[in-house]
Scaffold this active site. Structure first.
Site, PDB file in Angstrom:
ATOM      1  N   ASP A 147      19.715  12.107  18.491  1.00 26.66           N
ATOM      2  CA  ASP A 147      18.289  12.125  18.185  1.00 26.66           C
ATOM      3  C   ASP A 147      17.704  13.326  18.919  1.00 26.66           C
ATOM      4  O   ASP A 147      18.445  14.163  19.452  1.00 26.66           O
ATOM      5  CB  ASP A 147      17.622  10.804  18.563  1.00 26.66           C
ATOM      6  N   HIS A 148      16.386  13.419  18.950  1.00 26.87           N
ATOM      7  CA  HIS A 148      15.727  14.546  19.600  1.00 26.87           C
ATOM      8  C   HIS A 148      16.061  14.621  21.089  1.00 26.87           C
ATOM      9  O   HIS A 148      16.183  15.711  21.644  1.00 26.87           O
ATOM     10  CB  HIS A 148      14.210  14.466  19.396  1.00 26.87           C
ATOM     11  N   CYS A 158      21.761  10.280  22.764  1.00 30.44           N
ATOM     12  CA  CYS A 158      20.316  10.070  22.759  1.00 30.44           C
ATOM     13  C   CYS A 158      19.843  10.131  24.201  1.00 30.44           C
ATOM     14  O   CYS A 158      20.588  10.588  25.071  1.00 30.44           O
ATOM     15  CB  CYS A 158      19.934   8.760  22.063  1.00 30.44           C
ATOM     16  N   GLY A 159      18.641   9.686  24.478  1.00 26.91           N
ATOM     17  CA  GLY A 159      18.121   9.755  25.835  1.00 26.91           C
ATOM     18  C   GLY A 159      18.963   8.991  26.837  1.00 26.91           C
ATOM     19  O   GLY A 159      19.309   9.503  27.897  1.00 26.91           O
ATOM     20  N   THR A 160      19.309   7.751  26.502  1.00 29.38           N
ATOM     21  CA  THR A 160      20.113   6.923  27.406  1.00 29.38           C
ATOM     22  C   THR A 160      21.510   6.630  26.875  1.00 29.38           C
ATOM     23  O   THR A 160      22.382   6.238  27.640  1.00 29.38           O
ATOM     24  CB  THR A 160      19.432   5.565  27.661  1.00 29.38           C
ATOM     25  N   GLY A 161      21.717   6.746  25.578  1.00 31.10           N
ATOM     26  CA  GLY A 161      22.987   6.371  24.948  1.00 31.10           C
ATOM     27  C   GLY A 161      23.030   4.904  24.563  1.00 31.10           C
ATOM     28  O   GLY A 161      23.900   4.475  23.809  1.00 31.10           O
ATOM     29  N   GLY A 177      20.766   2.916  22.787  1.00 28.24           N
ATOM     30  CA  GLY A 177      20.431   2.636  21.392  1.00 28.24           C
ATOM     31  C   GLY A 177      21.553   3.030  20.454  1.00 28.24           C
ATOM     32  O   GLY A 177      21.896   2.276  19.527  1.00 28.24           O
ATOM     33  N   HIS A 181      42.290   1.722  27.384  1.00 27.83           N
ATOM     34  CA  HIS A 181      42.293   0.264  27.275  1.00 27.83           C
ATOM     35  C   HIS A 181      41.642  -0.263  26.005  1.00 27.83           C
ATOM     36  O   HIS A 181      42.071  -1.288  25.472  1.00 27.83           O
ATOM     37  CB  HIS A 181      41.565  -0.354  28.472  1.00 27.83           C
ATOM     38  N   ASN A 182      40.572   0.396  25.542  1.00 17.83           N
ATOM     39  CA  ASN A 182      39.800  -0.122  24.400  1.00 17.83           C
ATOM     40  C   ASN A 182      40.007   0.666  23.121  1.00 17.83           C
ATOM     41  O   ASN A 182      39.493   0.283  22.082  1.00 17.83           O
ATOM     42  CB  ASN A 182      38.299  -0.122  24.719  1.00 17.83           C
ATOM     43  N   ARG A 242      19.355  11.977  29.176  1.00 19.85           N
ATOM     44  CA  ARG A 242      18.351  11.849  30.231  1.00 19.85           C
ATOM     45  C   ARG A 242      18.909  11.124  31.458  1.00 19.85           C
ATOM     46  O   ARG A 242      18.177  10.865  32.405  1.00 19.85           O
ATOM     47  CB  ARG A 242      17.122  11.126  29.697  1.00 19.85           C
ATOM     48  N   ARG A 299      49.000  -5.715  25.840  1.00 24.16           N
ATOM     49  CA  ARG A 299      47.826  -6.464  26.297  1.00 24.16           C
ATOM     50  C   ARG A 299      46.532  -5.842  25.772  1.00 24.16           C
ATOM     51  O   ARG A 299      45.589  -6.550  25.435  1.00 24.16           O
ATOM     52  CB  ARG A 299      47.796  -6.573  27.816  1.00 24.16           C
ATOM     53  N   HIS A 300      46.494  -4.523  25.673  1.00 27.45           N
ATOM     54  CA  HIS A 300      45.293  -3.863  25.164  1.00 27.45           C
ATOM     55  C   HIS A 300      45.179  -4.018  23.645  1.00 27.45           C
ATOM     56  O   HIS A 300      44.081  -4.240  23.117  1.00 27.45           O
ATOM     57  CB  HIS A 300      45.264  -2.393  25.565  1.00 27.45           C
ATOM     58  N   ARG A 339      43.880  -7.497  22.983  1.00 25.83           N
ATOM     59  CA  ARG A 339      42.444  -7.626  23.257  1.00 25.83           C
ATOM     60  C   ARG A 339      41.598  -6.943  22.190  1.00 25.83           C
ATOM     61  O   ARG A 339      40.545  -7.462  21.803  1.00 25.83           O
ATOM     62  CB  ARG A 339      42.148  -7.075  24.649  1.00 25.83           C
TER      63      ARG A 339
END
Length: 142
Positions: free
Chosen positions: A8-9, A65-68, A70, A98-99, A109, A133-134, A137
Site C-alpha cells: 500500500d502507500h 504496508c505500514g505494520t505488515g 493487515g 518450519h512453516n 513503519r 514433523r514440519h 504440522r
C-alpha cells in the site's frame, strides 16, 4: 525465483527498493501495486498477491504496508497461503524452515529499510527443511 510483490502507500518506498534488490539477485519480480504514495486500500494488493501465489503463478510473495499486520491477515485467508509477518531475520529463517511460508509480510513503519532487505534476503535464501514433523504440522494447517 518468480516473486509477486505488493504494497500500500505505507510500503511503497520499501517495495521499490526490495524490487531493485531482488532483480539484481536475478529473481523475476512482478509488482502488483500500488504504484504511488497516494492513500489506498491495502486489501486490494494483499488479495492480488495472495491469489497469484495460491494459484501457483508465483513461487512466493512479498507484501509491505505500514505494520505488515493487515497484509498478513488478508493474505492468510487464501487456501494454501502461509503468510508470515517478520521483523527480524531469525523469524524469517524459522518461518521458511518450519512453516514453508510462501508470503513474507513487512512493516515499513516498524523496521528500517536495511533490516527489511536483510529479512527479505534471509527469507528468500532459506529452504524449507522438509522434516516430517514440519510437514505434518503444515498439513494440519491446511
Amino acid at each position: 525465483m518468480k516473486i509477486a510483490i505488493g504494497s500500500d502507500h505505507g510500503g511503497f518506498e520499501y517495495k521499490k527498493e526490495i524490487i531493485s534488490m531482488l532483480t539484481e539477485q536475478g529473481h523475476n519480480v512482478k509488482d502488483f501495486g500500488t504504484y504511488t504514495t497516494d492513500s489506498c486500500d491495502y486489501p486490494e494488493y494483499a488479495k492480488s498477491v495472495a491469489k497469484a501465489v495460491a494459484d501457483n503463478e508465483y513461487e512466493r510473495g512479498i507484501l509491505i504496508c505500514g505494520t505488515g499486520i493487515g497484509m498478513s491477515i488478508v493474505s492468510n485467508k487464501f487456501k494454501g497461503i502461509r503468510a508470515a509477518l517478520c521483523s527480524d531475520t531469525f523469524s524469517a529463517k524459522a518461518t521458511r524452515e518450519h512453516n514453508d511460508s510462501n508470503i513474507l509480510c513487512l512493516g515499513a513503519r516498524v523496521i528500517s529499510l536495511d533490516l527489511a532487505k536483510e529479512i527479505t534476503s534471509t527469507w528468500i535464501d532459506t529452504p524449507f527443511s522438509n522434516e516430517e514433523r514440519h510437514i505434518r504440522r503444515i498439513n494440519m494447517i491446511e
